[in-house]
Every structure is written in structure tokens, then in C-alpha cells.
Design an enzyme around this catalytic site. Structure first.
Site, PDB file in Angstrom:
ATOM      1  N   CYS B  75       0.851  -1.184   0.000  1.00  0.00           N
ATOM      2  CA  CYS B  75       0.000   0.000   0.000  1.00  0.00           C
ATOM      3  C   CYS B  75       0.891   1.240   0.000  1.00  0.00           C
ATOM      4  CB  CYS B  75      -0.936  -0.068   1.207  1.00  0.00           C
ATOM      5  SG  CYS B  75      -1.242   1.434   2.116  1.00  0.00           S
ATOM      6  N   CYS B  78       0.696   4.028   2.686  1.00  0.00           N
ATOM      7  CA  CYS B  78       1.200   3.628   3.989  1.00  0.00           C
ATOM      8  C   CYS B  78       2.633   4.145   4.183  1.00  0.00           C
ATOM      9  CB  CYS B  78       1.202   2.117   4.126  1.00  0.00           C
ATOM     10  SG  CYS B  78      -0.445   1.412   4.129  1.00  0.00           S
TER      11      CYS B  78
END
Lengths: 628, 174, 122
Positions: B75, B78
Site C-alpha cells: 500500500c 502507507c
């Protein structure tokens, strides 16, 4: 270049509209019962300009002139020519252009076709139509200009969303707009009728064919949308109670109510104000629907790029329209004596209107309720299929019963001398239901009632047909539409109860078994196409009962412009049922998610709706034959 | 009189509906689960990232505040929020529970080696089922809870500098 | 008179016979009633998104655990808010939604009754 032509033509049309209004007022003060030739000339000129500007836009799409923002954002050179053209109305600006061209052509047609009507009535209708045209032109020119330009000119367009590249969706907006915009004519006519006291049978004659026309097109337009959703959205349903779908239903219900109460006004010269109210509701609900769809206040599958400024414009337009017509109406309204006998055709038609208004209000409430809770309490809720199903379906049962009995009732005073017949039809339909239930599958109480009442309607309609042939008074359109409506509900009921839906994950070579089906994932192919790449799965569906094998090939398509994944269902239709398989990839895994559906009587649902609207079209021709 | 009243009512309804529409135009059409602040999180039961243990309510009740952070190595956002988590790790009143979401173990370990490990507890949610229990619908998402396991704040999307300040403020107030 | 009784009993029998039904959770119906939060107006039954898949897994587990449809809805509403269910629960916010249509139905019926009760003078 094309941009300047388009803008110039739109501006010119606006000026012409103003001239039409001015000339109309001047013409009103002149003596004589004829509309001046000038007015015809100006109107045809205006019509021509708007047609030309519309085709300028179509042309820009065909030659991929990316100097226009609309073309740049919604087209691409690698798109098939058919979708380049349909792309014209596949976006907000272009669809408004489509709306405008239909509006103008209809106004002109009204002017030409209403020769034997009173002058004042025609002129006021024309004035109001032109006010509407001006509103749209201003909206187009200042807010949603289809001819806006981009500099520097991009080399390539962003492309049309691939799920919109579908033949059903290409014809869906034009059909639907013929319905929406057709209602503008009787909105204007209703206002003109209030202003000029042109009421009763004469008024009915003036608007009847427009109501029939818009109703029939609206019906078929909604169908085209449903078929598109069924084929393209890949989850096997055809109606989702999505806000946008609901928006297309609002005017449909009020049109249907109008269609029926017009008969009372025509035959018995009653319900005049109610008819006017329905005329107003039909068009305002079309515009309200447009507002809900285009302003982005609702979360829906159908995304138009949202922009609150559009919302403000449409909403202001809507408010003026509603308040204007409400004030006028309340000023003119007189409590006239609608007195009916309880048991008469008039009452049955009112019952139809009662149900239609109920559906309209329920669906409207369900659609806008989330907006209300959010504004008033900051509380977001969703209103979806369960709400509509619980509230509407039980009422449909009663509606169908009334719909079966109603058409045979007599004007003024009815007697139920056919009581025995009704009971025998009821028993027949109970038997049909019992057979279906007993031999095939059990289903809920409500489904029982739906199937009973729809069979009741179908048999009654046939009975009605036989009787009227005997009497040589054959109203073919009513019988077709009514029985087709019965069939529609029956097939939807059966489809709902006998569908099989199964979801599972498979790798190539694996087999999934359930009930009497056996599905094997045999192969996976990659194919390159003109504007997309396709991953095509191959599935052998084996019906163990009938020992019948079918091969279905669902696809995952990878489009570059704009870069999207779409999931193409593979559908095998036959007379009795559709087999429907979709496949989707699972991230970070070599399994595929497979959804298998068996949907009985799908084509019959489509055919029923086509027949419903066919009834409308047939009536239209019959009606015209009578006049001329 | 009666008719006047009916007319008034009709106008009022029209006016009301239209004005609601006007107001609604300024509302944010995107949904977030922020309304759920103040609710209690129940039945926490997360698998430990590497050990064969369960992280439960009891573990989190010991802390004054816990920040539950859902993340994954695949991700991208993130990575943006990670530095703030590392900074928050220094707060005294705050423990951070990282939940590794639908991720491969090696990739997750590599991610923590590369960017630092701010987590006091590390759990994994390989199927994503546990995330539903926390009302997560896309990562990164972070939930700040107090010792009674009541949600103090929800952060949807990557933590920003402002969020960092907010969390520090909330934790300091104790 | 006997004839009418006979007819009524036939109707009654046919209807009751068709109604011995077994209610069970229809998984697909349930999925259709849950909004996929990361999608545009789709239910989790219609969506291929990661979120939809995960929620489906969780619901499958809960059905296996013997939870009822209502409990599952309640669980999801607790976690994600009322926005996630297409079936708005009957509460202080939503009672108008559920009752107003019936109110209209009753008012409409009442109006027609009043209008048609008077004998036609024409």
C-alpha cells in the site's frame, strides 16, 4: 473552428427564442385566428440552427476534434465510429444538447401540428416552450458548454468509459429524452390552457398524442437502460432501484396516471385540474430527476462528473418552474364538482391514479430521503431494494386486481353482472399458481399473491379481448398494454423465484458442482482487440438432468483509454432461460471468482415491456387516423 | 380559510423540499465512517504477526491510549504516513498496534526493516476478516482508542502532519 | 349459499396449500442488501472489489456460526454505520420513510371514497 460555429449557432438560437417570444406577444394582440407566417419562419429557422449545432458536435466527435473539451474528455481516436457518434450524448454537455434538440423540434412540431386549435392557446404554449428553450440554452452557454475549448490542443482524447460503449446504451438516452422532453409540451400546454381557459375535450385533443408518444418512448427508453444494465454491469440484475433509475420512473408514473385520467376528461369532461396538475408534475419530475442525477447529491452507479454549480442552476430553474406553475394553478383552481358513482369506470381510473401517485411518492421519498437525513441530522443512510420491495410489492397485488376489473367497468354506473366470471378467473389463477408451486418450487406468501394476481390480470385481459371482439369494439392497445403488464409482473415474479445464483472460486482445470450443474473451467485465452485486451475464460456448463452442455466465455477486458477493467458477462439466452456467467480476477492469487446464474424468462421480461409500449404506439396511430 | 391553509401547506412543503436540495449541494458526497467515534470496539482478537498468540481486549486495556494502524507493504500511502507513526512511537501515553493487512510475511518484514518499526504490538490479518470487526474499508486507516476501548478518533487514509498533531494533543490531555 | 361456501373453501385451500414454506437465509439476497463502501452505488453482491470480497467472507462465517439475518445487519451497522445497509432500520430517523407511503395510500383511498360517495348529479 467547430467551437466557434457551435457557440455562434447557440447564441443565435437564444436570440431567435427571444424574437419568437416577442413576435408571439405581438401576434396575440393582432386580430384574426391565424398565427402569422413570420412566427413559423422564425421557429423553423431556430430549429434548423439547433439541429446544425447538434450535428456540429456530432461531427466534432466523428473527426475527433480534441480542441473541444467535451470531445477531449469523452472520446478517443481508437474508438469504433459507432461509439464516437453515441459518445456525443454519453456525457453531461452532449446529453443536454440532445435534450435541447428534441425540445426545439418538438416545439416546432407542436406549432405545425396544432393548426385547428385556438390561436391564444397555441401561442402561449409556444411562448412557454421558448422560455424553456432559453433556460436550456443559457445553461448550455454559461455552465455546461459542449463547445468549450482546450488549449493547447491535446493529441489524444481521454476516451469514453468502456461500460458506456454498448448499443443499448447508445439508444437509451435518445429514447428516454423523447419521453422526458415530450412531457415539456404538455407542461407548456397545461400552463397555456390555464392562461387561456382552453379546457375540456379540446385540451385533451391537443395533448393526447404527445402524452402517448412520450409515454411509449419513456417505457422503451427505460427498457433499453435495463437491458444495458443486465448485459453490461455484470451482476445479472436488470433493476437495482438506483437513484438514476428511479429518476426515470418518476415521470413514467405520472405519465401513466395522466394517460388514464385524460380518458375521463375526454369522455366525461371531468378532472380537468387534476389533469393539469399531472401535466405539471410529469415535467417537473423529469427536471427534478435530472437535478438529482447531474448535481451529484446522490451516490449512484451512473456517474456523471459532478459539479455543484450545475446543481444550483438546474435547481433554480426547477424552483421557478414549480413556484410559477403552483401560483398560477392555485389562482385558477375552482372546486368543481367531481361527483362519481362509487362503482363506475371513473372511479376505477381514479384508483389507477391513486396507485400511480403512491408509487411515485414512495420512490421519490426513497430516493431523496438520504438527502434529508443528511441535511437535517448529518446522518447518512442508504435506501435500496429492500425498502422498495417491502413497501411496493404488496401494493402491486391490489393494483393488479383493480387493473383486471377496471377496464370492464362502465361509465357513470357499473353493475357487477360479471361476478361469476371474476370468481372463475380467480380460481383459474389460483390453480395456475398452485401448479407452478406444486410441480416446481415453493416460494413465499407474497410471491404467491403476485403470481395469482398477475395471472388474474392476464386472464381478465384475454377475457376482455374476447368480449370486445364479439362486440366489435376492439381496443387493441389497452388490451396489449394491460396484459403485457400482467405478463411483466408474472415473469418478474417467476424470474425472482426460480433464479439460481452460485458464486465460487476456480483455477483453470477445476470443476465445481452444485444442484444439478457441473461447471468446468476449461481454458483461458488472451486476445488483443482494437481498443482493449481481453482475458477470455472458457467454461463448460453441464446440466446433469438433461445431459446438456453449453460453453460460456466470460471476459475480463483491459482498456487503455481510459485505463479500466471491465467484466463482460457471457450470456446464453433461449426461450425459457438465460445462462449468465461472469468471471473476475482475484488480486494476488491465480484463482478466478466465478459467478454463475440461471435466470428464467429473461427475454419474456423484455418482450413484455416492448409490448407495453407497443400498446402506446398503436394507440397513437389509431388516434391520428381518427382525427385526420 | 380552509383552502388558504391548504395552499399555505402546499407552498411550505415545496419550499422545504427545494431548500433542503439547495443545502444538500454543499454537502460532501463522500462517505466516511467518522460518525462512529465514541463507539466501543468489542471482541478484539488478532493473531500475532510472528508468534502463535492472540492479541485481545485485555492487552489493550492496559494502555492509556492505543493507536490501531492498518497497513500493508503493497500500500503506497502507507509509506507516506509511516514517518509519523515512527514519531508517535515516542509518546509515553500511547502504544501502537499495527495490523498487517492481506500481506506476505517477507514483504512486511522487509518494509519494517526499510522504514523502521513503530509498532509496540504487531498483528496480522491475512484474510482481511478481522478488519471488518474494526470497520475498516480501505487501508491505511488508523483508530485511536482509550483504555475503555472507546474510539476517540478515526483516521481514514494516510495520517498527515495535522493528524499527528491531533493525536499528540489527544494523548497529552490525559 | 352452499355454492359460495364451496368456492371460498376451494380458494382457501389452494392458497394455504401454496404456503407451506421454509424460510432460510438467502445468502445472495443478503449480499444484495449491503452496500460496497468503496464502490459507486453497488452492493457487495455486484462488486469485485477487495472490500466486497472480505465482507462476503465475514458474512459467510457468521452464517455458519448460526447468526440470523438481523444480527448480521446489526453487526455491520455497528461497524460501518447505517450507510452500509440498503435496508434502513426503523428508528427515529427513518420512521417517516417507512410510514409516509402508507399514509399517502390511506389518504388517497379516503379522497376517492369521499369523491365517489356522492351520487352523480349529472
Amino acid at each position: 473552428m467547430l467551437s466557434s460555429i457551435g457557440n455562434f449557432l447557440l447564441l443565435l438560437s437564444t436570440i431567435l427564442s427571444l424574437i419568437v417570444i416577442y413576435t408571439s406577444f405581438k401576434n396575440l394582440n393582432e386580430k384574426g385566428n391565424l398565427i402569422s407566417k413570420n412566427l413559423f419562419t422564425i421557429c423553423s429557422l431556430q430549429c434548423t440552427f439547433i439541429i446544425v449545432s447538434f450535428f456540429t458536435l456530432v461531427f466534432a466527435f466523428i473527426i475527433s476534434d480534441f480542441s473541444l473539451v467535451t470531445v477531449y474528455q469523452n472520446s478517443h481516436t481508437a474508438k469504433p465510429i459507432f461509439y464516437k457518434i453515441s459518445g456525443t450524448w454519453g456525457n453531461h454537455e452532449g446529453s443536454l444538447m440532445l435534450w435541447l434538440i428534441i425540445l426545439t423540434i418538438f416545439s416546432f412540431l407542436f406549432l405545425v401540428s396544432s393548426k385547428n386549435k385556438k390561436k391564444e392557446f397555441r401561442i402561449y404554449t409556444l411562448i412557454i416552450q421558448n422560455l424553456l428553450i432559453i433556460c436550456f440554452l443559457v445553461f448550455l452557454l454559461f455552465n455546461s458548454n459542449p463547445f468549450g475549448i482546450v488549449t493547447p490542443v491535446p493529441k489524444e482524447g481521454l476516451g469514453l468509459n468502456p461500460i458506456l460503449q454498448d448499443p443499448a446504451l447508445a439508444i437509451h438516452p435518445p429514447l428516454l429524452y423523447l419521453g422526458f422532453v415530450g412531457s415539456s409540451i404538455y407542461f407548456s400546454a397545461a400552463i397555456a390552457s390555464l392562461l387561456t381557459n382552453y379546457s375540456g375535450k379540446l385540451f385533451v385533443n391537443a395533448i393526447k398524442k404527445w402524452v402517448l408518444l412520450s409515454w411509449s418512448f419513456q417505457t422503451i427508453g427505460i427498457l433499453a437502460g435495463s437491458i444495458w444494465a443486465y448485459y453490461e454491469l455484470g451482476w445479472g440484475g436488470f433493476w437495482f432501484w438506483d437513484p438514476v433509475e428511479n429518476a426515470s420512473l418518476f415521470p413514467w408514473f405520472s405519465m401513466t396516471a395522466l394517460l388514464h385520467s385524460l380518458i375521463v376528461l375526454e369522455k366525461r369532461d371531468k378532472l380537468y385540474f387534476w389533469v393539469i396538475i399531472l401535466c405539471i408534475i410529469t415535467f417537473t419530475s423529469s427536471v427534478a430527476g435530472t437535478f438529482l442525477v447531474r448535481s451529484g447529491v446522490l451516490n449512484s452507479v451512473h456517474t456523471f462528473a459532478n459539479d455543484p454549480s450545475r446543481g444550483i442552476y438546474i435547481l433554480s430553474f426547477l424552483s421557478i418552474m414549480i413556484f410559477g406553475s403552483a401560483i398560477l394553478l392555485l389562482k385558477k383552481i375552482k372546486s368543481n364538482n367531481f361527483v362519481f358513482n362509487t362503482n363506475s369506470k371513473e372511479t376505477f381510473i381514479l384508483v389507477n391514479n391513486w396507485f400511480m401517485i403512491f408509487y411515485l411518492i414512495t420512490i421519490f421519498l426513497g430516493t431523496v430521503y438520504p438527502i434529508f437525513t443528511e441535511v437535517l441530522s448529518d446522518h447518512k443512510i442508504s435506501v435500496g431494494p429492500p425498502f422498495y420491495n417491502t413497501v411496493i410489492i404488496p401494493v402491486v397485488v391490489f393494483f393488479l386486481i383493480f387493473m383486471s376489473i377496471g377496464p370492464q367497468a362502465r361509465w357513470i354506473k357499473n353493475r357487477f353482472d360479471n361476478f361469476k366470471q371474476i370468481v372463475s378467473i380467480l380460481i383459474c389463477s389460483l390453480l395456475i399458481n398452485f401448479c407452478i408451486f406444486y410441480f416446481f418450487k415453493s416460494y413465499s406468501v407474497l410471491s404467491n399473491l403476485i403470481i395469482i394476481s398477475s395471472s388474474f390480470l392476464i386472464i381478465s385481459s384475454f377475457n376482455d379481448a374476447i368480449k370486445s371482439i364479439k362486440k366489435n369494439n376492439f381496443n387493441i392497445s389497452r388490451i396489449i398494454s394491460h396484459s403485457a403488464f400482467g405478463f411483466l409482473i408474472l415473469f418478474i415474479g417467476l424470474n425472482h423465484n426460480f433464479s439460481i445464483e452460485e458464486e465460487f472460486n476456480l483455477k483453470i482445470g477445476q470443476i465445481q458442482k452444485f444442484e444439478n450443474y457441473n461447471i468446468r473451467f476449461t481454458n483461458l485465452n488472451l486476445e488483443d482487440h482494437e481498443n482493449y485486451k481481453a482475458i477470455i475464460g472458457e467454461f463448460k456448463v453441464n446440466n446433469l438432468d438433461k445431459n446438456f452442455v453449453q460453453i460460456l466465455k466470460p471476459e475480463i477486458r483491459i482498456y487503455e483509454k481510459p485505463s479500466t477493467l471491465t467484466y463482460e458477462a457471457s450470456i446464453r439466452s433461449n426461450i425459457l432461460e438465460d445462462y449468465y456467467v461472469t468471471m473476475s480476477n482475484i488480486d494476488r492469487s491465480d484463482y478466478y471468482n466465478i459467478k454463475f446464474q440461471k435466470k428464467p424468462f429473461m427475454i419474456w421480461i423484455w418482450i413484455s415491456v416492448i409490448l407495453i409500449s407497443l400498446g402506446g404506439f398503436l394507440r397513437l396511430f389509431r388516434h391520428e387516423n381518427k382525427i385526420y | 380559510m380552509k383552502i388558504k391553509f391548504i395552499k399555505f401547506i402546499i407552498f411550505f412543503i415545496i419550499f422545504f423540499v427545494l431548500s433542503i436540495f439547495f443545502v444538500s449541494l454543499n454537502k460532501d458526497p463522500l462517505y466516511s465512517t467518522k460518525d462512529l467515534e465514541g463507539e466501543k470496539i468489542q471482541d478484539i482478537s488478532l493473531n500475532h504477526f510472528s508468534k502463535n498468540e492472540i492479541i485481545s481486549n485485555q492487552d489493550l486495556k492496559k494502555n492509556k491510549f492505543t493507536l490501531i494502524n492498518f497497513w500493508a507493504s503493497w500500500c503506497a500511502p502507507c509509506r507516506l504516513e509511516h514517518p509519523y507513526l515512527v514519531k508517535l512511537n515516542k509518546e509515553d501515553n500511547l502504544k501502537i498496534l499495527g495490523v498487517n493487512f492481506k500481506d506476505k510475511k517477507q514483504n512486511a518484514i522487509k518494509f519494517l526493516n526499510d522504514f523502521g518499526n513503530p509498532y509496540d504490538y504487531l498483528a496480522k490479518d491475512t484474510t482481511g476478516k478481522q478488519s471488518v470487526n474494526f470497520g475498516i474499508y480501505g487501508i491505511p486507516e488508523s483508530i485511536l482508542i482509550n483504555k475503555d476501548l472507546i474510539i476517540v478518533k478515526k483516521f481514514i487514509g494516510p495520517l498527515t502532519y495535522n493528524d499527528y498533531i491531533k493525536i499528540r494533543g489527544a494523548v497529552k490531555n490525559e | 349459499m352452499n355454492k359460495i361456501k364451496f368456492i371460498i373453501s376451494i380458494i382457501f385451500f389452494l392458497f394455504v396449500a401454496s404456503n407451506i414454506l421454509a424460510a432460510s437465509i438467502n445468502k445472495n439476497e443478503l449480499f444484495k442488501n449491503i452496500r460496497c463502501l468503496v464502490c459507486q452505488g453497488q452492493s457487495i453482491a455486484d462488486s469485485n472489489s477487495d472490500f466486497a470480497r472480505t465482507v462476503k467472507l465475514v458474512i459467510n462465517d457468521q452464517i455458519k456460526d448460526g447468526k440470523t439475518e438481523k444480527e448480521i445487519y446489526k453487526f455491520l451497522v455497528e461497524k460501518y454505520g447505517e450507510w452500509i445497509v440498503y435496508n434502513p432500520p426503523l428508528n427515529k430517523y427513518n420512521f417517516i420513510l417507512w410510514f409516509f407511503p402508507y399514509f399517502i395510500l390511506i389518504i388517497g383511498g379516503f379522497l376517492i371514497y369521499i369523491l365517489s360517495k356522492k351520487k352523480d348529479s349529472a
